[in-house]
Design a protein around this motif. Structure first.
Motif, PDB file in Angstrom:
ATOM      1  N   PRO A 110       9.787  -4.233   4.234  1.00  0.00           N
ATOM      2  CA  PRO A 110       8.630  -4.612   3.407  1.00  0.00           C
ATOM      3  C   PRO A 110       7.923  -5.861   3.920  1.00  0.00           C
ATOM      4  O   PRO A 110       6.682  -5.926   3.901  1.00  0.00           O
ATOM      5  N   ASN A 285       2.907   4.477   6.339  1.00  0.00           N
ATOM      6  CA  ASN A 285       2.891   3.832   5.027  1.00  0.00           C
ATOM      7  C   ASN A 285       4.226   3.120   4.809  1.00  0.00           C
ATOM      8  O   ASN A 285       5.151   3.258   5.627  1.00  0.00           O
ATOM      9  N   ARG A 287       6.651   3.526   2.566  1.00  0.00           N
ATOM     10  CA  ARG A 287       7.820   4.383   2.365  1.00  0.00           C
ATOM     11  C   ARG A 287       8.303   4.948   3.702  1.00  0.00           C
ATOM     12  O   ARG A 287       9.513   4.996   3.967  1.00  0.00           O
ATOM     13  N   LYS A 290      10.215   2.336   5.549  1.00  0.00           N
ATOM     14  CA  LYS A 290      11.564   2.125   5.005  1.00  0.00           C
ATOM     15  C   LYS A 290      12.490   3.294   5.337  1.00  0.00           C
ATOM     16  O   LYS A 290      13.684   3.106   5.579  1.00  0.00           O
ATOM     17  N   ILE A 544       6.650  -7.450  -4.072  1.00  0.00           N
ATOM     18  CA  ILE A 544       6.939  -6.319  -3.184  1.00  0.00           C
ATOM     19  C   ILE A 544       6.190  -5.091  -3.695  1.00  0.00           C
ATOM     20  O   ILE A 544       6.435  -4.638  -4.825  1.00  0.00           O
ATOM     21  N   PRO A 545       5.282  -4.532  -2.917  1.00  0.00           N
ATOM     22  CA  PRO A 545       4.537  -3.358  -3.376  1.00  0.00           C
ATOM     23  C   PRO A 545       5.452  -2.141  -3.505  1.00  0.00           C
ATOM     24  O   PRO A 545       6.457  -2.028  -2.805  1.00  0.00           O
ATOM     25  N   HIS A 546       5.089  -1.250  -4.402  1.00  0.00           N
ATOM     26  CA  HIS A 546       5.860  -0.022  -4.572  1.00  0.00           C
ATOM     27  C   HIS A 546       5.627   0.887  -3.374  1.00  0.00           C
ATOM     28  O   HIS A 546       4.528   0.970  -2.837  1.00  0.00           O
ATOM     29  N   ASP A 547       6.694   1.564  -2.948  1.00  0.00           N
ATOM     30  CA  ASP A 547       6.578   2.376  -1.737  1.00  0.00           C
ATOM     31  C   ASP A 547       6.050   3.781  -1.996  1.00  0.00           C
ATOM     32  O   ASP A 547       5.924   4.578  -1.056  1.00  0.00           O
ATOM     33  N   GLY A 548       5.760   4.108  -3.264  1.00  0.00           N
ATOM     34  CA  GLY A 548       5.166   5.404  -3.571  1.00  0.00           C
ATOM     35  C   GLY A 548       6.150   6.509  -3.885  1.00  0.00           C
ATOM     36  O   GLY A 548       5.750   7.615  -4.244  1.00  0.00           O
ATOM     37  N   SER A 549       7.453   6.242  -3.765  1.00  0.00           N
ATOM     38  CA  SER A 549       8.448   7.280  -4.077  1.00  0.00           C
ATOM     39  C   SER A 549       8.563   7.441  -5.589  1.00  0.00           C
ATOM     40  O   SER A 549       8.592   6.465  -6.332  1.00  0.00           O
ATOM     41  N   LYS A 550       8.640   8.700  -6.048  1.00  0.00           N
ATOM     42  CA  LYS A 550       8.660   8.992  -7.481  1.00  0.00           C
ATOM     43  C   LYS A 550       9.986   9.601  -7.929  1.00  0.00           C
ATOM     44  O   LYS A 550      10.585   9.158  -8.906  1.00  0.00           O
ATOM     45  N   LYS A 555      13.345   8.440  -2.856  1.00  0.00           N
ATOM     46  CA  LYS A 555      13.644   7.011  -2.788  1.00  0.00           C
ATOM     47  C   LYS A 555      14.491   6.668  -1.556  1.00  0.00           C
ATOM     48  O   LYS A 555      15.565   7.226  -1.360  1.00  0.00           O
TER      49      LYS A 555
END
Length: 575
Positions: A110, A285, A287, A290, A544-550, A555
């Protein structure tokens, strides 16, 4: 005519390639050059040339991430090390890689990604200023050039051992090909080729463990045969023999493996070595950035099948023409006696099991691995030189087009210097002795500086710079001390029974502790950096921005947990 031919081949070779083998090898060289020309049209800006436009998916970035490391260090070095030390060499793939790769993906990416830095020294500039950046950039540039030389030399050894090619001719062929496709297409070209090379390496190298286990009669019979041949079962235990330095072939204690390798060298390499971090920064991106190291970690756990296992098989099945067990020796002894060295294990096993066609595929797999290592180091060198040395200190106001041009020219210059350093490796007892020394010089103290910068907001500019300088200087000093006075080994590695590999691990640990200690002391004595200047650089002051995983399956932390469970199971199985 014969005199001209002698410039390219030697009189000693183990085999000859059939026409089908030659065709496979030629097609591979043609393909990687074609990829360079193909990628050139998409490498017109600095973002495109140095970071592949940040367009890579998690899978592409992840495969490139692990493939960039799958060069001579993996294929030649650790195959020879497993022959020399037994299954202990697998520590460099499991505890020496997996935790650090997961830490990079979950904790450190991140910061690297949202800071939009082009390099690890670039992050240090944001966190600690130009002094730390310059020192890290110069250290890293030196290390990448030396490591590129390792890959060149290793490929030349394979060509000489298997085909009888002249060492110098082999070095120039490999160097010229890599320089061409990296210069043309930048990181995008390197990444595409690394994914191709990853597939080729597995396709070519997987034949050795499969056929070798069949010949040995399976894993259980292999262990029994090694115990008979070596007069000990110590070669087949990963942890059981680490209670004392003298109880295992590596002459190392578990503290060296856990703290020197598992923490300092591993985390230093996988989280701060820009060679591998650059691949992850190309992700499209957060996610994907990571997930890439996590995907890489899953594949990394399987690599011992094609690298460590061939070295173990050689202990049981590798024979001389008269049927007696072949004994390999250190490279410096091999030069005098004419015997094969530890680093010859993989090509010797390849010749043992591969006929026409398969041999060409196997040789191509080895060449692909070496070229992957060369390309990784040279592309990383080009980026660090252009952004963190030339752009930061020599020409700060050049156009983007100029920096792309400088990146291309520095690729060529870096490769030429690497050719010169390839000859330095010839003086090392083995490839791994050389490589581990380099890691302890540069990677270990750099990790101390980066991790304090990310996790401790009180670290100051002077603390970061002087800590990095002290750690690097101390590591080089300890190396010179041991090599000028062999009695010093017992002080560095804390035992008179320690062997050189143990010294590498403990030297890295001491240099990291010195770096951290100096950084902390100097930081407490100097003015702290205002908190508002640390946003995006330090935990605790950075959103810390959200990585977009739902969903759970999306995740990165879930897949990291799956990988770490498999990691622990493997260590228990081979205890």
């Amino acid at each position: 005519m014969q005199a001209f031919f002698a410039l390219f081949v030697t009189t000693h070779q183990l085999t000859r390639l059939a026409p089908a083998d030659i065709l496979i090898l030629v097609l591979y060289f043609a393909l990687v050059v074609f990829i360079g020309f193909y990628a050139k049209g998409k490498a017109n800006t600095s973002e495109d040339f140095f970071l592949a436009g940040r367009e890579m998916t998690a899978w592409i970035a992840g495969l490139s991430f692990v493939s960039a490391n799958l060069g001579s260090l993996e294929l030649m070095g650790w195959a020879g090390a497993s022959y020399q030390y037994g299954i202990l060499a697998a520590h460099w793939y499991w505890i020496g890689a997996i935790p650090a790769m997961l830490f990079l993906g979950i904790v450190m990416m991140p910061f690297y990604y949202i800071s939009k830095t082009h390099s690890v020294p670039g992050y240090l500039q944001l966190r600690f200023g130009e002094g730390a950046r310059g020192l890290a950039a110069i250290s890293f540039a030196v290390m990448t050039i030396l490591m590129s030389g390792v890959n060149m030399y290793a490929m030349a050894v394979v060509m000489q051992t298997v085909l009888g090619w002249n060492i110098t001719f082999s070095i120039w062929v490999g160097a010229g090909t890599v320089a061409l496709y990296v210069m043309l297409g930048g990181l995008r070209s390197a990444i595409i080729n690394e994914v191709l090379q990853f597939v080729l390496i597995w396709a070519g190298a997987a034949m050795i463990p499969i056929l070798g286990l069949i010949e040995a009669g399976g894993w259980t019979k292999l262990k029994a045969q090694i115990a008979v041949n070596m007069g000990s079962s110590d070669y087949m235990h990963m942890w059981k023999t680490l209670g004392h330095f003298k109880d295992n072939p590596m002459g190392v204690h578990w503290t060296g493996i856990v703290f020197g390798l598992g923490f300092v060298i591993s985390f230093g390499y996988w989280t701060t070595d820009f060679l591998v971090v650059q691949r992850v920064l190309s992700a499209n991106n957060l996610r994907a950035a990571k997930m890439a190291p996590i995907i890489g970690a899953a594949f990394k756990m399987a690599v011992p099948l094609i690298v460590i296992l061939p070295g173990l098989l050689a202990l049981a099945v590798l024979k001389n023409p008269d049927g007696t067990l072949m004994h390999l020796v250190p490279a410096d002894i091999a030069k005098v006696t004419g015997q094969h060295s530890y680093d010859d294990v993989l090509p010797l096993m390849l010749i043992r099991y591969c006929g026409p066609g398969l041999l060409g595929l196997g040789i191509t797999a080895l060449v692909a691995g070496f070229m992957s290592g060369m390309a990784g180091n040279v592309s990383a060198f080009s980026t660090v030189w252009t952004y963190d040395i030339y752009g930061a200190f020599l020409n700060k106001k050049a156009s983007d087009k100029h920096y792309v041009s400088m990146g291309r020219w520095s690729t060529v210059v870096g490769m030429l210097v690497s050719i010169a350093t390839a000859y330095l490796v010839m003086n090392a007892a083995s490839i791994m002795d050389y490589v581990q020394a380099l890691f302890s010089f540069f990677v270990a103290p750099l990790f101390g500086t980066v991790i304090l910068g990310m996790l401790w907001k009180r670290a100051t500019h002077w603390g970061g710079f002087l800590g990095l300088l002290a750690g690097t200087t101390a590591s080089i000093g300890m190396f010179l001390w041991v090599h000028t006075n062999s009695a010093a080994l017992k002080y560095i590695a804390m035992s008179a029974d320690a062997k050189p590999m143990a010294e590498n691990l403990y030297r890295a640990l001491w240099s990291w502790l010195i770096c951290v200690g100096v950084t902390v002391v100097v930081s407490m004595m100097t003015k702290p950096v205002p908190a508002e200047q640390l946003s995006g650089l330090v935990y605790g002051v950075t959103p810390i921005p959200h990585d977009g995983s739902k969903t759970l399956w999306q995740k990165p932390i879930f897949w990291a947990c799956v990988v770490i469970v498999v990691f622990f199971v493997l260590n228990l199985i081979f205890w």
